[in-house]
Motif scaffolding. Structure first.
Motif, PDB file in Angstrom:
ATOM      1  N   GLU A  43       0.839  -1.196   0.000  1.00  0.00           N
ATOM      2  CA  GLU A  43       0.000   0.000   0.000  1.00  0.00           C
ATOM      3  C   GLU A  43       0.872   1.243   0.000  1.00  0.00           C
ATOM      4  O   GLU A  43       0.466   2.304  -0.486  1.00  0.00           O
ATOM      5  CB  GLU A  43      -0.920  -0.011   1.220  1.00  0.00           C
ATOM      6  N   THR A  44       2.058   1.123   0.578  1.00  0.00           N
ATOM      7  CA  THR A  44       3.044   2.201   0.548  1.00  0.00           C
ATOM      8  C   THR A  44       4.361   1.615   0.050  1.00  0.00           C
ATOM      9  O   THR A  44       4.460   0.413  -0.208  1.00  0.00           O
ATOM     10  CB  THR A  44       3.235   2.819   1.946  1.00  0.00           C
ATOM     11  N   ARG A  45       5.359   2.451  -0.053  1.00  0.00           N
ATOM     12  CA  ARG A  45       6.694   2.005  -0.462  1.00  0.00           C
ATOM     13  C   ARG A  45       7.680   2.448   0.614  1.00  0.00           C
ATOM     14  O   ARG A  45       7.805   3.640   0.887  1.00  0.00           O
ATOM     15  CB  ARG A  45       7.071   2.616  -1.822  1.00  0.00           C
ATOM     16  N   LYS A  46       8.349   1.470   1.245  1.00  0.00           N
ATOM     17  CA  LYS A  46       9.255   1.790   2.342  1.00  0.00           C
ATOM     18  C   LYS A  46      10.619   1.137   2.123  1.00  0.00           C
ATOM     19  O   LYS A  46      10.710   0.043   1.566  1.00  0.00           O
ATOM     20  CB  LYS A  46       8.678   1.325   3.679  1.00  0.00           C
ATOM     21  N   LYS A  47      11.656   1.811   2.621  1.00  0.00           N
ATOM     22  CA  LYS A  47      13.018   1.301   2.535  1.00  0.00           C
ATOM     23  C   LYS A  47      13.472   0.817   3.905  1.00  0.00           C
ATOM     24  O   LYS A  47      13.146   1.425   4.927  1.00  0.00           O
ATOM     25  CB  LYS A  47      13.975   2.402   2.056  1.00  0.00           C
ATOM     26  N   TYR A  48      14.266  -0.273   3.895  1.00  0.00           N
ATOM     27  CA  TYR A  48      14.752  -0.850   5.135  1.00  0.00           C
ATOM     28  C   TYR A  48      16.235  -1.200   5.009  1.00  0.00           C
ATOM     29  O   TYR A  48      16.666  -1.790   4.017  1.00  0.00           O
ATOM     30  CB  TYR A  48      13.976  -2.126   5.479  1.00  0.00           C
ATOM     31  N   HIS A  49      16.967  -0.827   6.025  1.00  0.00           N
ATOM     32  CA  HIS A  49      18.392  -1.168   6.102  1.00  0.00           C
ATOM     33  C   HIS A  49      18.630  -1.867   7.428  1.00  0.00           C
ATOM     34  O   HIS A  49      18.382  -1.301   8.501  1.00  0.00           O
ATOM     35  CB  HIS A  49      19.253   0.097   6.008  1.00  0.00           C
ATOM     36  N   CYS A  50      19.088  -3.124   7.383  1.00  0.00           N
ATOM     37  CA  CYS A  50      19.298  -3.899   8.598  1.00  0.00           C
ATOM     38  C   CYS A  50      20.718  -4.462   8.620  1.00  0.00           C
ATOM     39  O   CYS A  50      21.253  -4.865   7.590  1.00  0.00           O
ATOM     40  CB  CYS A  50      18.298  -5.045   8.697  1.00  0.00           C
TER      41      CYS A  50
END
Length: 321
Positions: free
Chosen positions: A73-80
């Motif tokens: 539904e949205t666009r999210k970035k993740y850095h782990c």
């Protein structure tokens, strides 16, 4: 999968899980960031190599453990990042990585530059009572304003086997041995205690087998979890021969070989679809070049022949040993 020979073996296992096992990534993000991903979202893996410009025009390469986008539904970035032994520098590195990620996606609007830091988190394989539940980076501007970049944390010690299966955090299984690391000497010296550890892992694999049989987990994922779990145990128990031998019999041997063969078959079909995802091929090329994943398994994951895999890698500038 080839032997992991590296000074960052646990980072390598983490990155392999991240690249090879799509179905395990979203539940991990749900747990760390309080998301509610259903599994139908699209995962876009972004390049994990970033370059800092140094003095005299030189560039320094930085490699993140995982950087991806989730499109729903949205666009999210993740850095782990995965941290086995905290050395006090993780916040500095998180800022360096986050800054490079933000700069690479920066948008210039007239005389204004817009940058966006990704959602960030650290998985602590080892932790103590002083390990924080959450960290933050405070950026103070020249005008005196402060911007806070939160860094979420996940501590392996907080997760029992039952909790892992209840929350579907199967991504953590290869690292479960860290929860009993302080007892490895006892396991090595007392056969009855070693048998107890072996039974615990047999229970884990029986549960994974059930998930595979009921269609709740791909066989390729089950095989990868078992294979990487064995690699972590063999590394962490390097000084304990009885533990290495006993656990190797539980996690390796004939059953694991059959799992991997079955994984190859499913990988040929699954890879045709997943191989289209942005960044997947580059990540696999990197894992093969580093000797973390065999060219055969990577080719199976992409649904192509080994010859085609080698040719594609060479055309992309990668070295195939």
């Amino acid at each position: 999968m080839g032997e992991i020979i590296s000074n960052t073996p646990y980072d390598d296992v983490y990155r392999t899980m991240y690249v090879m096992c799509d179905e395990l990534v979203l539940p991990l993000l749900n747990e760390v960031f309080g998301e509610h991903y259903s599994g139908r979202e699209k995962i876009i893996r972004r390049g994990n190599e970033h370059f800092d410009l140094q003095q005299e025009g030189a560039e320094e390469k930085r490699i993140t453990d995982s950087f991806l986008e989730v499109v729903g539904e949205t666009r999210k970035k993740y850095h782990c990042e995965c941290e086995s032994t905290p050395d006090g520098s993780i916040l500095i590195r998180m800022f360096q990585y986050g800054s490079q990620i933000a700069l690479e996606d920066a948008e210039l609007r007239g005389d204004e530059l817009f940058v966006e830091f990704p959602n960030a988190a650290v998985l602590y394989l080892r932790s103590t009572a002083s390990t924080p539940q959450r960290m933050k980076i405070c950026i103070r501007t020249s005008s005196g304003e402060e911007v806070i970049q939160p860094i979420e944390t996940l501590k392996m010690s907080d997760y029992s086997v039952d909790t892992i299966f209840e929350k579907k955090l199967y991504f953590l299984i290869p690292f479960y041995i860290f929860n009993v690391e302080n007892h490895l000497k006892e396991y090595d010296e007392i056969p009855e205690k070693l048998k107890g550890l072996e039974r615990s892992y047999q229970d884990i694999y029986d549960r994974l087998e059930h998930l595979s049989e009921t269609g709740e987990m791909l066989a390729v994922t089950k095989g990868t979890i078992r294979e990487l779990s064995n690699k972590v145990v063999q590394n962490i128990a390097e000084r304990y021969e009885n533990v290495r031998k006993g656990m190797g019999e539980v996690m390796g041997g004939k059953v694991l070989s059959l799992d991997v063969i079955k994984s190859f078959d499913e990988g040929r079909q699954e890879g045709r679809q997943e191989g289209r995802q942005e960044g997947r091929q580059e990540e696999l090329y990197s894992l093969v070049q580093d000797g973390i994943v065999s060219v055969e398994k990577a080719a199976a994951r992409l649904g192509i022949s080994v010859t085609r895999m080698k040719e594609d890698m060479e055309r992309s500038g990668y070295i195939v040993l």
